[in-house]
Structures are given as structure tokens and as C-alpha cells.
Enzyme design. Structure first.
Site, PDB file in Angstrom:
ATOM      1  N   ALA A   7       0.866  -1.188   0.000  1.00  0.00           N
ATOM      2  CA  ALA A   7       0.000   0.000   0.000  1.00  0.00           C
ATOM      3  C   ALA A   7       0.897   1.230   0.000  1.00  0.00           C
ATOM      4  CB  ALA A   7      -0.916   0.000   1.219  1.00  0.00           C
ATOM      5  N   ALA A  29       0.780   5.692   0.299  1.00  0.00           N
ATOM      6  CA  ALA A  29       0.016   6.908   0.592  1.00  0.00           C
ATOM      7  C   ALA A  29       0.916   8.117   0.410  1.00  0.00           C
ATOM      8  CB  ALA A  29      -0.558   6.842   2.002  1.00  0.00           C
ATOM      9  N   ILE A  66       2.564  10.035   2.513  1.00  0.00           N
ATOM     10  CA  ILE A  66       3.761  10.175   3.330  1.00  0.00           C
ATOM     11  C   ILE A  66       4.645   8.934   3.294  1.00  0.00           C
ATOM     12  CG2 ILE A  66       4.492  10.281   5.771  1.00  0.00           C
ATOM     13  CD1 ILE A  66       2.499  12.442   6.224  1.00  0.00           C
ATOM     14  N   ALA A  67       4.055   7.751   3.196  1.00  0.00           N
ATOM     15  CA  ALA A  67       4.844   6.527   3.310  1.00  0.00           C
ATOM     16  C   ALA A  67       4.186   5.389   2.540  1.00  0.00           C
ATOM     17  CB  ALA A  67       5.005   6.151   4.782  1.00  0.00           C
ATOM     18  N   VAL A  90       3.984   0.764   2.592  1.00  0.00           N
ATOM     19  CA  VAL A  90       4.164  -0.394   3.465  1.00  0.00           C
ATOM     20  C   VAL A  90       4.567  -1.618   2.648  1.00  0.00           C
ATOM     21  CG1 VAL A  90       3.028  -1.941   5.111  1.00  0.00           C
ATOM     22  CG2 VAL A  90       2.498   0.506   5.117  1.00  0.00           C
ATOM     23  N   ASP A 120      -8.421   7.165  12.358  1.00  0.00           N
ATOM     24  CA  ASP A 120      -8.461   6.829  10.929  1.00  0.00           C
ATOM     25  C   ASP A 120      -8.969   5.397  10.767  1.00  0.00           C
ATOM     26  OD1 ASP A 120      -8.162   7.262   8.221  1.00  0.00           O
ATOM     27  OD2 ASP A 120      -6.028   6.803   8.183  1.00  0.00           O
TER      28      ASP A 120
END
Length: 518
Positions: free
Chosen positions: A130, A132, A134-135, A137, A286
Site C-alpha cells: 500500500a 500513501a 507520506i509513506a 508499506v 483513521d
């Protein structure tokens, strides 16, 4: 001067993208000064045809502008006092999804953080699962055979955010210099709050600490847990924690195939969230289905601690009492809680406020339990409180936004879930423990300790007060003096700000006119 030109260029690009994607259609021109009204009208001329719904327009514009603006949009979703309820609702649907960065960069980040090759740390290191703003995984396996999730900060993201935050700060200063409404909304403070939030989110050691605290709070919860961080492998740019083998909460058929009770899971989702918010004052903010799993033991598992919410004791008591007040139809008590917390100014009448709250609460008692939305009740309550000059509380808005998501997840699992019956045991247990006789004794003990500390510090406090009074007396006799250099510097700064502000309006208008004509 050069930085001003750079910020103007970046601001012009932001304006162009918003205009092109149709996001300016959401702006109410009547609240803008005349010059800004003209710019919005000009921007509407270059609007792309078929831009879609308002939520789609905003999402398209912010995604096109990049990770910083996606994050800014998610942040503004928690500030309806700034953007209005409609835009805040549209921004709530904004998804933080970005293309993954290359494996070579991910491996280089790990090696830079730990000073050794990836193969020396992990037996296996997989492709990104995944990504996003900012980062992203990755799934990996340690030398001892245990599986872990490896979250890696996006390369260059700090510099990118700093550049974009510079443009946002420039825009906020520009707006505040020319608009009383922008000054009232404290646009500069909004940007600084975002800057602090993002700075913390980009240090993954702090996310590990949040997961650790969350795990400590919930260690006695039989039906909920969070992954444990690996502190030895976690660094500023790298977070390593337990890989969760489970079924995503969004996979309804997968949950059924695994033999899980969907109605029971719906109850667990609601009660877990309320326990964390009311009991602990620290909740996952979240909780969309992508961040929730069910493990083989039937426990709910929440991942990704990047966005967490906190409530102080006053806010927790406020939440518990208003929920119980709506459950028992004690609207007078709901009104009193608002006044006791200091959220509604004292010049308003409690009875008038209770009457307004009744308008929110009574309609829900004439409907079936599965038709009642706890999140909607809180949303309507916040709208009503605005009529009584209640300032927006960021932490309560974040709670309400999270509750909307949590309720939606629970209703997906059990469409006939009775939200109020499910919530009542959690609320009553907390109030019995904290607002009953035992809780009052604990409050008294805390008060005595606080009083003892204040008495001990009294001599030092009196000495400071005497010094401050002496300084004020001197100032009242002689005034506050500014040296000549300071006066000249203030004059130069004011002249420069006005000059560049006027240039900014002309540059943006010129760019938009060029876009229309071309």
C-alpha cells in the site's frame, strides 16, 4: 524578493489547478472582497467541463497538486469552522492513495537508516502492499521467521512538504492582510497546526510510540488489539511492526467464510471505539475498513497509528454525559454540560439551549433503532451549538468525523445495529466509575494534590507578580519605547507587503487571463 516571486508562482499554480478542476464552484463569492470575487469569476471561465460532483472536484484538484495538498485537504475536513460544513463533508471522502515509489529507493532508505544491507536485516523483503502521501508499506520476514510490516517514509517528502507549506504560509499571510474574515479564522494558525501535525507524522518513531501507548491502554481488552512495534528496527524514516494475518473488515464474504459473527463484530467496532475515546482519551482517528482486520481469534485489530486523537478528562466527561443525555432524553442535562464545560458563553440561557437540543434529540425517538445515527446526532448538535456562539473544538470535530466512519463500518457489518443500546453500557460504566462516589473521591484527591503544589509555589508566584507590576507601572509612566531603527523597519516591511500584495493580484489575474485566452 526572490522567495516572494517563487511563492507567487506556486500560488498561481494552485489557483490554476483549483480553477481547472472546478473546485472554485464551491466558493461562496458573497463572503469575499471585491478583488477576490473577480478572480473567482475569472477562474470559473477555465473550468473543465464535466468536472463531476463537488467531492470529486476537490479530490481531483488536491490529488493533482500532490501529497502536501492531499494532507491539507484531510486536515481541513476536521475544520468546518474554516471551510464550512459542506466542504468539510466533501473533504472527508478524500482518499490518501499515491503510486508507490521504486523498490530501489525503499531498500536504500532501510540501508541508510540501519547502516547495513537489507539482506542482513530481513530474510525476505517484498513489494509495496500500500502507498500513501507520506509513506508506503512492505511485507517482510525477519531472520527468526516472524512476519513484519515495514513502513518507509517517501523519499524527499520532508523537502516537498516544506516547499508547499511555504506557499501555504504565504497565502495565509496574504489573505489575513486583506480580509477580516481570514483574520477571524486565523488562517496562519491553521497552516501552522497542519505543519506541526505533519512534522510529527513524518517521524515514524512517534507513530511507534502511539501504537505502544494504544497497546498499553487496550492490553486487557479481550476483543481488540494493535500490532506491536519492533523498537530495535524502527527509526525516523522506518517503522517495523507485527504483520497482521487476518481478514480485512471490508471483506464481508471473507469474514463469513472464516466463520466470524458479523453482528458481534459490529458491536465490537462501536464499543471499542467508545472505550478508547471515553475510557482512555486516546483513540484511532483513521478507522476506515482498510485499517481494520479480524484475526483468527475473532479480535478486531487496528493498524496504522499515524493519525490519533486525544481527549482530556473534561472532553471525555462532556462526551459521556451528552450521549447518556440523549439516551435518557434528559436535554436539560445535555445543555448544562455544555455550560459547565465552558463551551457555550454564559450570557445565553440554559433553557433556550435545552430547547434547541430537544429539536435534535426528539426526532430520533420516533424512529426505529436501526434508522438512528449517533454520528448524525452529534453533527446536528455541533450545528446547533454554533447558533449559541460555541467555538469549534478541533478534538471534538475529529471525534465526530471518526464516529461517522466507525458507525458506517459497523452498519456495513450489521445494517440493523442499534447504536444507542450498543453504546449505553460503555457510557454508563465509565460514568459510574468516574462520576460516581469513587470517582468523586479520586477527583478530590487530585484537587488536594494540586492545591498543595500551588501553595508550595506561592512565594515564587508572589515575587514574579511584584516584578511584573513594577514593570507595568514603569510602562504606564514612560510608555513603551521603540528605537528609530525598529520604526523604520516596520515602515519598510509594511510598504513591501502592500507592494507585493498588489503585484500578487495582478500576476494571478494575468495568468488566469492568459489561460482563458489560450
Amino acid at each position: 524578493m526572490i522567495s516572494t516571486v517563487v511563492h507567487l508562482a506556486r500560488s498561481a499554480r494552485v489557483g490554476f489547478v483549483l480553477a481547472r478542476e472546478g473546485a472554485l464552484a464551491l466558493v461562496d463569492p458573497s463572503v469575499l472582497p471585491p478583488a477576490a470575487r473577480g478572480l473567482v469569476a475569472l477562474g470559473r471561465l477555465i473550468e473543465r467541463r464535466g468536472a463531476g460532483s463537488s467531492a470529486t472536484r476537490l479530490a481531483a484538484a488536491l490529488t493533482r497538486l500532490g501529497p502536501s495538498y492531499v494532507k491539507f485537504g484531510q486536515f481541513l475536513a476536521t475544520r468546518p469552522d474554516v471551510v464550512g460544513m459542506k466542504i468539510a463533508a466533501d473533504l472527508s471522502a478524500l482518499q490518501d492513495r499515491m503510486p508507490p515509489f521504486p523498490m530501489a529507493q525503499a531498500r536504500a532508505a532501510i540501508e541508510a537508516a540501519h547502516g547495513r544491507p537489507v539482506e542482513a536485516i530481513f530474510a525476505e523483503f517484498g513489494e509495496p502492499m500500500a502507498a500513501a502521501s507520506i509513506a508506503q508499506v512492505h511485507r517482510a520476514r525477519l531472520k527468526d521467521g516472524s512476519e513484519v510490516a515495514v513502513k518507509i517514509l517517501r523519499p524527499g517528502i520532508r523537502d516537498r512538504f516544506q516547499r508547499d507549506l511555504g506557499a501555504m504560509r504565504f497565502g495565509a499571510r496574504f489573505a489575513e492582510a486583506r480580509s477580516a474574515e481570514a483574520r477571524r479564522l486565523r488562517m496562519g494558525a491553521v497552516v501552522e497546526t497542519l505543519a506541526r501535525s505533519v512534522t510529527m507524522e513524518m517521524d515514524l518513531r512517534l507513530e511507534a510510540a502511539a501504537l505502544s501507548e494504544f497497546a498499553e491502554n487496550t492490553r486487557e481488552d479481550a476483543d481488540f488489539r494493535v500490532p506491536a512495534p519492533d523498537w530495535q528496527l524502527t527509526a525516523r524514516e522506518i517503522l517495523v511492526d507485527e504483520w497482521i494475518d487476518g481478514v480485512r473488515l471490508s471483506d464481508i464474504e471473507g469474514l463469513r467464510a472464516a466463520g466470524h459473527d458479523l453482528k458481534e463484530l459490529g458491536r465490537i467496532v462501536i464499543q471499542s471505539f467508545l472505550k478508547h475515546a471515553i475510557r482512555d482519551g486516546f483513540f484511532h482517528a483513521d478507522m476506515h475498513p482498510g485499517n481494520l482486520f479480524v484475526d483468527a481469534q475473532g479480535r478486531l485489530v487496528a493498524v496504522d497509528g499515524g493519525i490519533m486523537g486525544r481527549l482530556g478528562m473534561k472532553e471525555r466527561r462532556f462526551l459521556a454525559e451528552i450521549l447518556l443525555g440523549f439516551i435518557t432524553r434528559d436535554y436539560r442535562r445535555v445543555a448544562e454540560v455544555h455550560f459547565e464545560a465552558g463551551y457555550v458563553p454564559a450570557h445565553h440561557a440554559i433553557d433556550d439551549f435545552a430547547q434547541a437540543i430537544r429539536a435534535v434529540g426528539e426526532p430520533i425517538h420516533d424512529r426505529r433503532a436501526d434508522e438512528i445515527s449517533m454520528a448524525k446526532v452529534l453533527t446536528l448538535l455541533f450545528e446547533i451549538t454554533g447558533l449559541f456562539d460555541m467555538a469549534t473544538r478541533t478534538e471534538l470535530v475529529m471525534l465526530q468525523k471518526t464516529m461517522v466512519v466507525v458507525e458506517g463500518v459497523a452498519r456495513t457489518l450489521d445494517p440493523h445495529l442499534d447504536m444507542w443500546t450498543t453504546a449505553e453500557p460503555v457510557v454508563r460504566d465509565w460514568m459510574t466509575q468516574n462520576l460516581g462516589p469513587l470517582g468523586r473521591l479520586e477527583d478530590a484527591g487530585r484537587g488536594l494534590r494540586s492545591l498543595a503544589s500551588s501553595v508550595a509555589a506561592l512565594p515564587e508566584t508572589v515575587g514574579r507578580a511584584e516584578r511584573v507590576l513594577g514593570q507595568l507601572e514603569d510602562a504606564s509612566r514612560h510608555g513603551f519605547a521603540l528605537d528609530e531603527a525598529s520604526v523604520q523597519a516596520i515602515g519598510r516591511a509594511e510598504a513591501a507587503r502592500n507592494r507585493w500584495g498588489n503585484w500578487a493580484l495582478w500576476v494571478i489575474a494575468g495568468l488566469l487571463a492568459w489561460a482563458v485566452l489560450s
